[in-house]
Write a protein that holds these residues in place. Structure first.
Motif, PDB file in Angstrom:
ATOM      1  N   ILE A 175       0.745  -1.227  -0.136  1.00 11.14           N
ATOM      2  CA  ILE A 175      -0.148   0.092  -0.160  1.00 11.14           C
ATOM      3  C   ILE A 175       0.644   1.374   0.018  1.00 11.14           C
ATOM      4  O   ILE A 175       1.845   1.605   0.882  1.00 11.14           O
ATOM      5  N   ALA A 184       0.686   5.084   2.848  1.00  3.99           N
ATOM      6  CA  ALA A 184      -0.125   4.086   3.929  1.00  3.99           C
ATOM      7  C   ALA A 184      -0.736   4.546   5.112  1.00  3.99           C
ATOM      8  O   ALA A 184      -1.556   4.446   5.935  1.00  3.99           O
ATOM      9  N   THR A 185      -0.536   6.109   5.304  1.00  6.00           N
ATOM     10  CA  THR A 185      -1.341   6.706   6.545  1.00  6.00           C
ATOM     11  C   THR A 185      -2.222   7.804   6.072  1.00  6.00           C
ATOM     12  O   THR A 185      -2.881   8.442   7.117  1.00  6.00           O
ATOM     13  N   ILE A 222      -4.483  -1.118   5.473  1.00  2.24           N
ATOM     14  CA  ILE A 222      -3.559  -1.800   6.434  1.00  2.24           C
ATOM     15  C   ILE A 222      -4.529  -2.806   7.172  1.00  2.24           C
ATOM     16  O   ILE A 222      -4.048  -4.011   7.325  1.00  2.24           O
ATOM     17  N   GLN A 223      -5.447  -2.098   7.882  1.00  3.13           N
ATOM     18  CA  GLN A 223      -6.182  -3.068   8.904  1.00  3.13           C
ATOM     19  C   GLN A 223      -6.928  -4.262   8.213  1.00  3.13           C
ATOM     20  O   GLN A 223      -7.113  -5.340   8.736  1.00  3.13           O
ATOM     21  N   LYS A 242      -4.575  -7.004   6.947  1.00  2.00           N
ATOM     22  CA  LYS A 242      -4.155  -7.731   8.003  1.00  2.00           C
ATOM     23  C   LYS A 242      -5.230  -8.810   8.613  1.00  2.00           C
ATOM     24  O   LYS A 242      -5.283  -9.833   8.823  1.00  2.00           O
ATOM     25  N   VAL A 287       1.490  -7.172   4.780  1.00  2.02           N
ATOM     26  CA  VAL A 287       1.192  -5.968   4.635  1.00  2.02           C
ATOM     27  C   VAL A 287       2.675  -5.046   4.440  1.00  2.02           C
ATOM     28  O   VAL A 287       3.402  -5.150   5.540  1.00  2.02           O
ATOM     29  N   ALA A 334       4.120  -1.302   3.759  1.00  2.00           N
ATOM     30  CA  ALA A 334       3.392  -0.128   3.711  1.00  2.00           C
ATOM     31  C   ALA A 334       4.743   1.042   3.541  1.00  2.00           C
ATOM     32  O   ALA A 334       5.634   0.639   3.795  1.00  2.00           O
ATOM     33  N   ALA A 393       2.379   3.651  10.597  1.00  2.00           N
ATOM     34  CA  ALA A 393       2.122   2.618   9.703  1.00  2.00           C
ATOM     35  C   ALA A 393       2.126   1.275  10.357  1.00  2.00           C
ATOM     36  O   ALA A 393       1.386   0.271  10.264  1.00  2.00           O
ATOM     37  N   ALA A 451       1.250  -2.705   9.867  1.00  2.00           N
ATOM     38  CA  ALA A 451       2.026  -3.277   8.750  1.00  2.00           C
ATOM     39  C   ALA A 451       3.017  -4.131   9.269  1.00  2.00           C
ATOM     40  O   ALA A 451       3.782  -3.782  10.215  1.00  2.00           O
ATOM     41  N   SER A 511       7.365  -1.342   7.242  1.00  2.00           N
ATOM     42  CA  SER A 511       7.046  -0.020   6.995  1.00  2.00           C
ATOM     43  C   SER A 511       8.068   0.565   6.342  1.00  2.00           C
ATOM     44  O   SER A 511       9.375   0.721   7.044  1.00  2.00           O
TER      45      SER A 511
END
Length: 323
Positions: free
Chosen positions: A146, A149-150, A158-159, A162, A168, A170, A181, A186, A189
């Motif tokens: 991703i 990512a934030t 992300i969530q 998972k 993941v 990020a 992240a 993640a 990150s």
């Protein structure tokens, strides 16, 4: 009702003004929501700038997601009752005290969530589900990348990834966002400003699915790091829409490249998506596995400040208006 209207110049301070409009009335198959909170999203910024007009039939008022209580029902609505706590996906109309929406586009707010938290969910959860799980076909055990990512979409992605059992990776900009992240779940990150981003992802073994909100600047990276049979899903083009694609690489790796928008989808398609989200992804919200952070909330009359905060790009998670 009080609403935020777009008027004047394109800057937030000049363009967003508090006004009054007649209360909307729920028509057949619709509910009216007394809005308690409304999510602020990047498409709102684009609409304010004249770059993303409301689709035909949608309210020209900004706002693609809200949370509140049902306070009126149109004919034919049987699922909801006055007083139900709901959040909903809108084609427009969220920056207001009342919003009318197709009853099929609403989701029940879990008791564990307040309206501010719930208002940040419909647009992001539906976007991630449609693009990562339907178009990207992400499966448990696969590796998901991703970018951005934030952002509001990023933290949700992300969530959700998972929760689905994926690994993941990020990418974001700066040490603070990189740490955020990781805190959100993640597995890896990466700071996009540091070192060889492509090389770092390749060293991690490559990825099966990419959710890309950056666009042109990351096109070469995505092509390089995707595994054979990988899926590359584009949902925004913040660095530009014109990208160089190596078609031979796509052929040899058998990469699927796709993209989509959510707002202009037909009402029946949105209803189908909401129903699938409710069946598959909403249990993650109810259980607390998906609970994107709220960076800040602003009262409705400070919508311009909310837009400035989103434009600054320093947020982690969602920015919300309260009403």
């Amino acid at each position: 009702m009080r609403v935020i209207e777009i008027a004047g110049d394109k800057g937030p301070a000049e363009a967003l003004t508090l006004s009054e409009q007649p209360d909307p009335v729920a028509g057949e198959g619709q509910i009216r929501i007394r809005v308690r909170a409304a999510g602020v999203n990047r498409p709102d910024l684009m609409q304010r700038q004249g770059l993303y007009p409301a689709p035909p039939g949608a309210s020209p008022i900004l706002g693609l997601e809200v949370a509140g209580e049902v306070d009126q029902m149109g004919s034919g609505v049987t699922r909801w009752s006055v007083g139900d706590r709901v959040c909903a996906l809108l084609g427009g109309g969220g920056y207001a005290e009342l919003a009318v929406v197709d009853a099929r586009h609403a989701l029940r707010v879990p008791e564990s969530l307040d309206f501010v938290q719930a208002a940040g969910l419909p647009e992001t959860v539906c976007t991630v589900f449609a693009n990562v799980f339907e178009a990207g076909v992400l499966k448990a055990g696969e590796t998901f990348l991703i970018h951005g990512a934030t952002s509001g979409i990023g933290v949700t992605a992300i969530q959700m990834a998972k929760a689905a059992g994926a690994r993941v990776i990020a990418t974001s900009r700066g040490a603070e966002k990189t740490a955020a992240a990781l805190a959100l779940g993640a597995d890896v990150s990466l700071d996009a400003r540091s070192g060889d981003l492509e090389g770092a992802i390749r060293e991690l073994g490559g990825v099966d699915v990419v959710l890309d909100m950056v666009g042109a600047d990351y096109a070469a990276i995505n092509q390089a790091v995707l595994k054979p049979m990988g899926r590359w899903v584009v949902i925004a083009t913040q660095s530009g829409a014109a990208a160089q694609i190596d078609l031979l690489k796509l052929m040899l790796k058998r990469i699927t490249l796709t993209g989509s928008t959510l707002r202009a989808r037909p009402t029946d398609e949105k209803a189908r998506l909401i129903a699938e989200v409710e069946r598959t992804a909403w249990p993650w919200v109810v259980s607390g596995q998906v609970r994107p952070p709220i960076q800040a909330s602003y009262p409705l009359e400070q919508a311009s400040a909310a837009h400035l905060a989103l434009e600054a790009g320093d947020h982690v998670g969602k920015i919300v208006l309260t009403i």
